[in-house]
Design a protein around this motif. Structure first.
Motif, PDB file in Angstrom:
ATOM      1  N   PRO A  41       0.789  -1.239   0.000  1.00 28.74           N
ATOM      2  CA  PRO A  41       0.000   0.000   0.000  1.00 28.74           C
ATOM      3  C   PRO A  41       0.818   1.285   0.000  1.00 28.74           C
ATOM      4  O   PRO A  41       0.494   2.219  -0.744  1.00 28.74           O
ATOM      5  N   ILE A  42       1.875   1.358   0.819  1.00 28.45           N
ATOM      6  CA  ILE A  42       2.642   2.605   0.895  1.00 28.45           C
ATOM      7  C   ILE A  42       3.314   2.904  -0.437  1.00 28.45           C
ATOM      8  O   ILE A  42       3.265   4.031  -0.945  1.00 28.45           O
ATOM      9  N   THR A  43       3.937   1.896  -1.034  1.00 27.71           N
ATOM     10  CA  THR A  43       4.587   2.084  -2.332  1.00 27.71           C
ATOM     11  C   THR A  43       3.560   2.413  -3.404  1.00 27.71           C
ATOM     12  O   THR A  43       3.799   3.272  -4.270  1.00 27.71           O
ATOM     13  N   PHE A  44       2.407   1.753  -3.347  1.00 26.89           N
ATOM     14  CA  PHE A  44       1.352   1.989  -4.322  1.00 26.89           C
ATOM     15  C   PHE A  44       0.889   3.440  -4.280  1.00 26.89           C
ATOM     16  O   PHE A  44       0.749   4.096  -5.319  1.00 26.89           O
ATOM     17  N   ILE A  45       0.667   3.964  -3.074  1.00 27.37           N
ATOM     18  CA  ILE A  45       0.182   5.336  -2.929  1.00 27.37           C
ATOM     19  C   ILE A  45       1.290   6.344  -3.215  1.00 27.37           C
ATOM     20  O   ILE A  45       1.038   7.428  -3.754  1.00 27.37           O
ATOM     21  N   ALA A  46       2.536   6.014  -2.850  1.00 25.07           N
ATOM     22  CA  ALA A  46       3.655   6.905  -3.183  1.00 25.07           C
ATOM     23  C   ALA A  46       3.752   7.086  -4.689  1.00 25.07           C
ATOM     24  O   ALA A  46       3.930   8.207  -5.195  1.00 25.07           O
ATOM     25  N   ALA A  47       3.619   5.986  -5.429  1.00 26.46           N
ATOM     26  CA  ALA A  47       3.662   6.068  -6.889  1.00 26.46           C
ATOM     27  C   ALA A  47       2.460   6.830  -7.429  1.00 26.46           C
ATOM     28  O   ALA A  47       2.577   7.608  -8.380  1.00 26.46           O
ATOM     29  N   ARG A  48       1.292   6.611  -6.815  1.00 23.68           N
ATOM     30  CA  ARG A  48       0.084   7.322  -7.251  1.00 23.68           C
ATOM     31  C   ARG A  48       0.255   8.829  -7.135  1.00 23.68           C
ATOM     32  O   ARG A  48      -0.033   9.574  -8.076  1.00 23.68           O
ATOM     33  N   THR A  49       0.720   9.291  -5.978  1.00 22.47           N
ATOM     34  CA  THR A  49       0.867  10.732  -5.771  1.00 22.47           C
ATOM     35  C   THR A  49       1.955  11.311  -6.670  1.00 22.47           C
ATOM     36  O   THR A  49       1.816  12.425  -7.187  1.00 22.47           O
ATOM     37  N   LEU A  50       3.031  10.548  -6.892  1.00 20.32           N
ATOM     38  CA  LEU A  50       4.117  11.041  -7.739  1.00 20.32           C
ATOM     39  C   LEU A  50       3.663  11.182  -9.192  1.00 20.32           C
ATOM     40  O   LEU A  50       3.888  12.215  -9.830  1.00 20.32           O
ATOM     41  N   ILE A  51       3.004  10.149  -9.714  1.00 15.88           N
ATOM     42  CA  ILE A  51       2.561  10.187 -11.116  1.00 15.88           C
ATOM     43  C   ILE A  51       1.496  11.257 -11.319  1.00 15.88           C
ATOM     44  O   ILE A  51       1.579  12.073 -12.238  1.00 15.88           O
ATOM     45  N   ALA A  52       0.484  11.268 -10.440  1.00 15.18           N
ATOM     46  CA  ALA A  52      -0.608  12.235 -10.589  1.00 15.18           C
ATOM     47  C   ALA A  52      -0.111  13.660 -10.380  1.00 15.18           C
ATOM     48  O   ALA A  52      -0.493  14.574 -11.122  1.00 15.18           O
ATOM     49  N   GLY A  53       0.738  13.868  -9.378  1.00 13.84           N
ATOM     50  CA  GLY A  53       1.280  15.199  -9.135  1.00 13.84           C
ATOM     51  C   GLY A  53       2.112  15.692 -10.298  1.00 13.84           C
ATOM     52  O   GLY A  53       2.035  16.861 -10.687  1.00 13.84           O
ATOM     53  N   GLY A  54       2.919  14.783 -10.883  1.00  7.68           N
ATOM     54  CA  GLY A  54       3.722  15.161 -12.044  1.00  7.68           C
ATOM     55  C   GLY A  54       2.868  15.534 -13.243  1.00  7.68           C
ATOM     56  O   GLY A  54       3.165  16.501 -13.952  1.00  7.68           O
TER      57      GLY A  54
END
Length: 305
Positions: A41-54
């Protein structure tokens, strides 16, 4: 005589976009359910915020806008990131290790109810009306029908997961109240700023605890992550901020109850999920409660017509 606004092609387009927004956010719970099967979950959400924020940052630059440089504003972005992405995103992703996407959709749709309760208790900027009181009561009954029976069997893992989604929902409500302080900014700027801050907070945690270089995610989980980040986060934010300007904030919040049957339906269709009989009754109460909290009154609708 010109046609009523509700009959114009432009209005129909905005209503169609509202349905798209509800579908994108309703689908997010299924994306999460598939994603966390092989991505922690933590890695999944970290990637989500990074991709969406970018992606949002790229859209902002295409529009000729820039993120602010004031440290005070970034401090507020950081707080918004904690209560609007880091805490709720991670709690929901962790909860969906054991909770069905449909139940997560129902429980998380009660954000307007908790937001109203918090405003009454803390900020007191919302008027207390009979309809809103009914909405709160119906929402509480709905949540109780969904998780209440399991409470009598002891604090099992699934109950804890369901309560985690409720905590995430309360966090979203806090974010909605705190976000009122960004009125002077283009709405996409705090969205991008908070997602970037969320990625900055979550990526180090992911590196320490999950060691993502050791993970072997499935193709389905990777596709779910991309779908969640691109469509249910970045694209959804773009549509949301457009609708805020075209339909208004009150009408746009109607997606809160539109996405409930959509999210449950997607879970049933693609994941083969089912709801217990009490959860179906809870769904009805939750939809009624959120609708009562978000739909404008006839007097207010007439005043803004």
């Amino acid at each position: 005589m010109s046609a009523p606004a509700s009959q114009t092609p432009a209005f129909a387009k905005e209503i169609a976009l509202l349905a798209v927004l509800a579908t994108l956010w309703g689908a997010s719970y299924t994306f999460i359910k598939i994603g966390v099967e092989t991505i922690p979950p933590i890695t999944f959400i970290a990637a989500r915020t990074l991709i969406a924020g970018g992606l949002l940052l790229a859209i902002i630059k295409m529009r000729g806008l820039w993120l602010p440089r004031d440290p005070a504003i970034w401090k507020r972005f950081l707080i918004q990131a904690c209560i609007n992405s880091v805490i709720p995103f991670t709690l929901i992703a962790w909860a969906e290790l054991t909770v069905d996407a449909g139940l997560a959709t129902i429980l998380n749709s009660t954000t307007p109810i908790f937001a109203f309760l918090l405003t009454v208790l803390i900020t007191r900027h919302e008027a207390v009306t009979g309809r809103k009181v009914f909405g709160v009561a119906a929402g509480i009954v709905g949540i109780s029908l969904i998780i209440g029976l399991e409470a009598f069997d002891g604090l099992g893992k699934e109950l804890i997961s369901q309560l985690a989604i409720v905590v995430a929902t309360i966090s979203y409500a806090c974010a909605a109240i705190f976000g009122r302080g960004f009125k002077g900014l283009d709405p996409m700027i705090p969205a991008a700023g908070s997602l970037i801050c969320g990625a900055v907070l979550l990526i180090p945690v992911s590196l320490v605890f999950d060691q993502p270089w050791t993970i072997t995610p499935s193709a389905d989980s990777i596709l779910a992550l991309l779908g969640l980040s691109v469509f249910s986060t970045a694209l959804a934010f773009v549509i949301y901020f457009r609708l805020i300007h075209t339909l208004g904030s009150v009408s746009t919040t109607s997606q809160a109850y539109l996405r409930v049957p959509i999210g449950v339906g997607i879970g049933i269709l693609f994941l083969g999920e089912t709801l217990a009989s009490t959860a179906w009754f809870g769904l009805i109460f939750v939809i009624a409660g959120v609708a009562a909290m978000t739909l404008p009154s006839r007097k207010k609708a007439a005043a803004t017509a």
